[in-house]
Design an enzyme around this catalytic site. Structure first.
Site, mmCIF file in Angstrom:
data_model
loop_
_atom_site.group_PDB
_atom_site.id
_atom_site.type_symbol
_atom_site.label_atom_id
_atom_site.label_comp_id
_atom_site.label_asym_id
_atom_site.label_seq_id
_atom_site.Cartn_x
_atom_site.Cartn_y
_atom_site.Cartn_z
ATOM 1 C CG HIS A 49 9.782 1.158 12.118
ATOM 2 N ND1 HIS A 49 9.999 -0.199 11.990
ATOM 3 C CD2 HIS A 49 9.463 1.393 13.413
ATOM 4 C CE1 HIS A 49 9.822 -0.769 13.183
ATOM 5 N NE2 HIS A 49 9.512 0.163 14.057
ATOM 6 C CB ILE A 86 19.249 -2.835 2.942
ATOM 7 C CG1 ILE A 86 17.752 -2.678 2.655
ATOM 8 C CG2 ILE A 86 20.092 -2.233 1.827
ATOM 9 C CD1 ILE A 86 17.279 -3.314 1.369
ATOM 10 C CG ASN A 140 12.340 1.277 6.465
ATOM 11 O OD1 ASN A 140 11.656 0.591 5.720
ATOM 12 N ND2 ASN A 140 12.327 1.136 7.785
ATOM 13 C CB SER A 198 -0.968 0.012 1.189
ATOM 14 O OG SER A 198 -0.281 0.191 2.409
ATOM 15 C CE LYS A 221 13.959 -12.541 3.834
ATOM 16 N NZ LYS A 221 13.985 -13.525 4.968
#
Ligand SMILES: Nc1nc2c(c(=O)[nH]1)N[C@@H](CN(C=O)c1ccc(C(=O)N[C@@H](CCC(=O)O)C(=O)O)cc1)CN2
Ligand SMILES: NCC(=O)N[C@@H]1O[C@H](COP(=O)([O-])[O-])[C@@H](O)[C@H]1O
Length: 290
Positions: free
Chosen positions: A184, A168, A182, A88, A166
């Site tokens: 979070h 990076i 990212n 999404s 995973k």
């Protein structure tokens, strides 16, 4: 390459986001890009879609035609989005790119789960899908060197993690300094790190008795969730919240704060304070930083 520290009208002492060496090379290569190189297919997963390689070839072909520019001579940035699930946030960023809110184009979708919703959305929109890393459940996955080559071939400027589960590898972090974001689903540094993903995060927040939570957009370093925070939003944690209800409230804010952060990244509106804190310069008031 660090630019000289400048002082802004608001008294902040910042340095503009230095263009990383690799990005500079990528950009300068683009500037000098005159010939129509033979389009090379990005190695994609073996897909039930027979035309997956055709997509990739077309995508690379389009890439080979040279730089797309958005607006009047404003170069559009090239984005790779990494997902492991429904996607999404990926779809929100893709929609914002298509709608003009983000001055960029999603040119690659990278996933460790080739059957996930994010990968399906990419295939349905002609975006090359690259499977990384290789695993028993995804033997078609590429190595880190193959991934780096694919990102270079697609001249990716920025990498956006959006529910990618995973770690990076440090090689990718070093290839894209200050160029990987990212999202979070908690107010880092709280409830972050190895083991904190998906509903696990919201269960821990509720169990802690925290009254507030919310998403964090941060730059990515070689460890989980320890990179510099760029943006956050706050939502209330209600007394009878289930993890799913809190997750939905946080996710709604994620879509907005991530699109705003990616828009700033693509507009070169990220400035780095002297103490290393990245700030977003407002696109309406150049003296306002958040
Ligand atoms: N080098 C980095 N890689 C990644 C980062 C990062 O900040 N630096 N962020 C994560 C996203 N993330 C939180 O935002 C996160 C994702 C996954 C995990 C985790 O514990 N994963 C499990 C494996 C889960 C699975 O494979 O299903 C694990 O490593 O044991 C923690 C945080 C993306 N990558
Ligand atoms: N620690 C990483 C993590 O938990 N990421 C979270 O995974 C979800 C992905 O949703 P999406 O696939 O619908 O974007 C999002 O809530 C994101 O914050």
């Amino acid at each position: 390459m660090e630019a000289a520290v400048a002082s802004t009208g608001s008294g902040l002492r910042c340095s503009p986001n230095p263009m990383p060496k690799q990005q500079h090379e990528r950009r300068s290569a683009r500037v000098g890009f005159v010939s129509q190189p033979r389009p090379r297919a990005v190695r994609c997963e073996r897909s039930p879609h027979p035309d997956a390689r055709a997509y990739a070839a077309v995508a690379v072909g389009v890439v080979a035609k040279g730089r797309e520019v958005g607006g009047v001579g404003v170069e559009r940035r090239r984005l790779a989005v990494f997902v492991s699930g429904g996607g999404s946030n990926f779809r929100a960023i893709h929609d914002a790119a298509l709608g003009g809110e983000v001055n960029g184009d999603v040119v690659a979708l990278v996933t460790d789960k080739p059957g996930c919703g994010g990968a399906e959305h990419a295939r349905g929109n002609g975006i090359p899908v690259v499977v990384f890393p290789k695993s028993k459940s995804a033997p078609e996955g590429v190595s880190i060197d193959e991934l780096l080559n694919a990102l270079r071939e697609l001249r990716v400027d920025f990498i956006l993690l959006a529910g990618y589960l995973k770690l990076i590898p440090v090689e990718l972090v070093q290839e894209y300094p200050k160029s990987i974001l990212n999202i979070h689903p908690s107010l880092l540094p709280a409830f972050g790190g190895k083991g904190y993903y998906g509903l696990k995060v919201h269960k821990a927040v509720i169990a802690s008795g925290a009254r507030y939570s919310g998403p964090t957009v941060h730059f990515v370093d070689e460890h989980y969730d320890t990179g510099r925070t760029l943006a956050q939003r706050v939502v209330p944690v209600l007394a009878n919240d289930t993890p799913e209800q809190l997750a939905a409230r946080v996710l709604h804010e994620e879509h907005q704060v991530y699109v705003e952060a990616v828009a700033a990244l693509c507009d070169d509106r990220i400035v780095w304070r002297e103490d290393g804190v990245p700030l977003i310069r407002s696109h309406t008031n150049p003296d306002e930083y958040t």
